[in-house]
Design an enzyme around this catalytic site. Structure first.
Site, short mmCIF file in Angstrom:
data_model
loop_
_atom_site.label_atom_id
_atom_site.label_comp_id
_atom_site.label_asym_id
_atom_site.label_seq_id
_atom_site.Cartn_x
_atom_site.Cartn_y
_atom_site.Cartn_z
N THR A 1 2.88 -4.96 0.31
CA THR A 1 2.20 -5.37 -1.11
C THR A 1 0.86 -5.97 -0.87
OG1 THR A 1 4.52 -6.66 -1.46
CG2 THR A 1 2.64 -7.74 -2.38
N VAL B 1 2.18 5.84 3.70
CA VAL B 1 2.63 4.41 3.76
C VAL B 1 3.69 4.04 4.70
CG1 VAL B 1 3.45 2.62 2.20
CG2 VAL B 1 1.98 4.34 1.23
N THR B 2 3.42 3.35 5.59
CA THR B 2 4.23 2.76 6.81
C THR B 2 4.06 1.24 6.78
OG1 THR B 2 3.31 3.29 8.59
CG2 THR B 2 4.35 5.10 7.82
N TYR C 1 9.26 1.25 -4.76
CA TYR C 1 8.08 1.44 -5.61
C TYR C 1 8.23 1.02 -7.12
CZ TYR C 1 6.26 3.46 -1.45
OH TYR C 1 5.98 3.79 -0.14
N PHE D 1 2.81 15.31 -1.05
CA PHE D 1 1.39 14.80 -0.73
C PHE D 1 1.72 13.46 0.05
CE2 PHE D 1 2.00 13.96 -5.18
CZ PHE D 1 1.47 12.58 -5.28
N ARG E 1 9.07 -6.99 6.16
CA ARG E 1 9.32 -8.35 5.45
C ARG E 1 8.32 -9.35 5.88
NH1 ARG E 1 12.17 -7.46 1.49
NH2 ARG E 1 12.75 -9.57 1.27
#
Length: 418
Positions: free
Chosen positions: A101, A88-89, A129, A418, A96
């Site tokens: 999301t 996730v990046t 998160y 992971f 912003r």
């Protein structure tokens, strides 16, 4: 306030777009942005259509998200299907804008539709998160052992009193018997997750993403009956000064199916010639390691932090998958700002399992789905969360009653990144 930029296209990537997606991953994690052909080739082999999401500003990928199938062990040993999230990046130029999301909403909705009970991830940053319904469900600790302070007799510390033996093996041996050993551990360890064949190939150097791989030593413990009961991978640095060794053995991973087997491996690591420190790697926060040593103070905590976060996608199946510390009932009002789950549930618990059904009875506790996730594997305390204002008691003493049912005598542990 975060504003959604709908001009940026968020969608599953194609296999042809994978190199650009991987460049964005490396950029987000501050690695060299240009991936090598070797890295592209090996990582592309894992590609699953629909499970790799990207956000595209024109032709350039500026945010990434990946998920894959996983099995997670609940309290009591039952496995539940999980949506494991990684990669996730969001590129610094596009923060912003609501990209995470949009990717998270899309993935969690698909996971719920597939029938996954939970989603999991290892959070690089703590504050991100919780707003998506995740809660920290396991923690991890690293110890550093001062070998000279352990009180172990260096002439005997590598010997096993139970008649087992320790051998050094190679990666091919690890790939042969490691998966079965891990399966036995995972059957009894709440919080443990599945390892596929690729995990064993990557962690024994068969698959290499770059040129930084260092071949570790592999030590296996076999019981007196010849059964493999523990396995460790470790490296040793070369650090001498003033004609004296000051070498550190760094454990990459160590798994065992009995305290005796783990004790034998830790004592072996403390007996290696020229090694004066042992770094434990990721361990459970209540690991027995310090107490395997005559002087537990020789093992000091180097760091401790939250580890695996869980997001409940099916409250009924999650609460029915686990066992409980005793018999009792609990009525929970679960809130979920994302609307994926939520409602009021009656839990009828027992040491052999339990039932969970929607109910109209008055709630005893009101909590967010993220707080339920923190409680689900037995690590967190409802009393602590109530003191912090994160769980609301609707009936006096309900948090204490919840702890009596939900908490476990040993803390859950996820050995894996992971």
């Amino acid at each position: 306030m975060t504003h959604l930029h709908t001009d940026i296209d968020v969608r599953p990537i194609t296999e042809d777009e994978f190199p650009d997606w991987l460049r964005a991953v490396n950029t987000g994690f501050l690695r060299r942005p240009v991936a090598t052909e070797l890295e592209i080739s090996h990582r592309r082999a894992q590609f699953q259509p629909g499970r790799y999401l990207g956000a595209f500003d024109g032709d350039r990928c500026v945010a990434t998200f990946k998920s894959f199938d996983q099995r997670l062990t609940a309290v009591g040993g039952v496995e539940v299907p999980a949506d494991a999230i990684t990669g996730v990046t969001v590129t610094a130029t596009h923060r912003r804008r609501g990209l995470l999301t949009r990717m998270m909403t899309r993935d969690l909705t698909a996971a719920k539709d597939r029938g996954d009970v939970v989603a999991t991830l290892i959070a690089a940053e703590y504050p991100i998160y919780g707003r998506y319904g995740f809660g920290p469900a396991t923690w991890t600790t690293e110890w550093t052992i001062d070998v000279l302070r352990t009180g172990l007799d260096p002439r005997r510390s590598g010997q096993d009193e139970a008649g087992g033996r320790i051998d050094l093996v190679d990666g091919a041996d690890v790939r042969k018997f490691g998966p079965e050993l891990h399966a036995r551990l995972r059957a009894v360890q709440p919080g443990a997750v599945s390892r596929d064949e690729l995990w064993w190939r990557v962690n024994t150097g068969v698959v290499r993403y770059d040129d930084t791989w260092t071949e570790p030593f592999y030590a296996v413990y076999r019981s007196s009956a010849g059964e493999v009961e523990a396995l460790a991978a470790y490296t040793v640095d070369d650090n001498w000064h003033d004609k004296q060794p000051h070498n550190t053995a760094s454990v990459r991973w160590l798994i065992g199916t009995s305290p005796a087997a783990e004790r034998a491996l830790w004592r072996y690591l403390c007996s290696i010639d020229w090694v004066t420190r042992v770094k434990s790697g990721w361990r459970a926060p209540d690991d027995l390691l310090p107490f395997f040593l005559p002087d537990p103070r020789a093992a000091r905590i180097t760091w401790q932090a939250d580890w695996m976060w869980v997001r409940i996608l099916d409250v009924v199946r999650a609460l029915e998958a686990r066992t409980y510390a005793g018999d009792g009932t609990l009525v929970l009002e679960v809130t979920d700002r994302a609307g994926l789950v939520g409602g009021r549930y009656l839990v009828e618990a027992s040491p052999t399992g339990g039932t969970c059904t929607p109910t109209s009875q008055s709630a005893q506790l009101t909590l967010d789905v993220g707080e339920l996730a923190a409680l689900w594997l037995g690590d967190e305390s409802a009393v602590r969360l109530a003191s912090l204002g994160r769980v609301q008691e609707e009936r006096a003493g309900a948090a204490r009653s919840a702890d009596a049912l939900l908490r476990t005598s040993r803390r859950p542990w996820c050995p894996d990144m992971f």
